[in-house]
Structures are given as C-alpha cells and as structure tokens.
Design a protein around this motif. Structure first.
Motif, mmCIF file in Angstrom:
data_model
loop_
_atom_site.group_PDB
_atom_site.id
_atom_site.type_symbol
_atom_site.label_atom_id
_atom_site.label_comp_id
_atom_site.label_asym_id
_atom_site.label_seq_id
_atom_site.Cartn_x
_atom_site.Cartn_y
_atom_site.Cartn_z
ATOM 1 N N THR A 60 -35.580 -27.799 13.312
ATOM 2 C CA THR A 60 -34.871 -28.502 14.388
ATOM 3 C C THR A 60 -35.903 -29.035 15.356
ATOM 4 O O THR A 60 -37.016 -28.498 15.453
ATOM 5 C CB THR A 60 -33.895 -27.564 15.154
ATOM 6 N N LYS A 61 -35.544 -30.072 16.076
ATOM 7 C CA LYS A 61 -36.443 -30.622 17.090
ATOM 8 C C LYS A 61 -36.505 -29.654 18.250
ATOM 9 O O LYS A 61 -35.517 -29.040 18.643
ATOM 10 C CB LYS A 61 -35.933 -31.963 17.596
ATOM 11 N N LYS A 62 -37.698 -29.510 18.801
ATOM 12 C CA LYS A 62 -37.905 -28.660 19.967
ATOM 13 C C LYS A 62 -37.463 -29.433 21.196
ATOM 14 O O LYS A 62 -37.833 -30.591 21.394
ATOM 15 C CB LYS A 62 -39.369 -28.269 20.088
ATOM 16 N N VAL A 63 -36.651 -28.805 22.043
ATOM 17 C CA VAL A 63 -36.183 -29.449 23.258
ATOM 18 C C VAL A 63 -37.257 -29.246 24.332
ATOM 19 O O VAL A 63 -37.683 -28.117 24.592
ATOM 20 C CB VAL A 63 -34.840 -28.840 23.724
ATOM 21 N N GLU A 64 -37.693 -30.342 24.923
ATOM 22 C CA GLU A 64 -38.747 -30.276 25.939
ATOM 23 C C GLU A 64 -38.311 -29.451 27.146
ATOM 24 O O GLU A 64 -37.157 -29.513 27.569
ATOM 25 C CB GLU A 64 -39.110 -31.695 26.412
ATOM 26 N N THR A 66 -38.153 -26.090 27.411
ATOM 27 C CA THR A 66 -37.442 -24.834 27.152
ATOM 28 C C THR A 66 -38.381 -23.720 26.724
ATOM 29 O O THR A 66 -37.976 -22.768 26.123
ATOM 30 C CB THR A 66 -36.373 -25.042 26.042
ATOM 31 N N GLU A 67 -39.643 -23.828 27.064
ATOM 32 C CA GLU A 67 -40.604 -22.801 26.658
ATOM 33 C C GLU A 67 -40.599 -21.626 27.569
ATOM 34 O O GLU A 67 -40.491 -21.592 28.708
ATOM 35 C CB GLU A 67 -42.001 -23.408 26.602
#
Length: 67
Positions: A60-64, A66-67
């Motif tokens: 899945t694409k990583k949501v900017e 949210t780290e």
C-alpha cells in the motif's frame, strides 16, 4: 495458470478415495517444503504427500505524515 497450479489446495486429499484431511499435526512450524507418507483416515490406503510453502505479499502507499 497450469492445471497443476489450479489443483493445489490447502488441505490433503487422498488420491485413492478423495477424502479431505487436515495437515496441521503433520508439518512442523518452520517447515518450508518436504514430503511424507501417510495413510488415509477413511480408506486406509497409503500415499505420499509433497508440500511447498508460499508467501503472499501486498503493498500500500505510505500516507505522508503518519510516521
């Protein structure tokens, strides 16, 4: 897909009477492939089982942010 791939199932099927059996007690955790002999629970005939483990991956694409 080849015919052999479409016949692959996550259960053991007796080649003599087609009875379906579980495998959980027959394979140790960590076994990736191998073979063993077994006897059908229903018809009592012997047969050989070959197995190979498979992994399935999804991405899945990583949501900017949210780290």
């Amino acid at each position: 897909m080849s015919k052999k791939e479409t016949e692959t199932v996550d259960i053991i099927k007796c080649p003599h009477c087609h009875h379906l059996m579980g495998y959980e007690d027959l394979i140790d955790v960590g076994d990736m492939s191998g073979n063993f002999d077994m006897k059908c629970e229903r018809c009592k005939k012997d047969f050989n089982v070959d197995f190979t483990s498979m992994f399935y991956f999804t991405t899945t694409k990583k949501v900017e942010g949210t780290e």
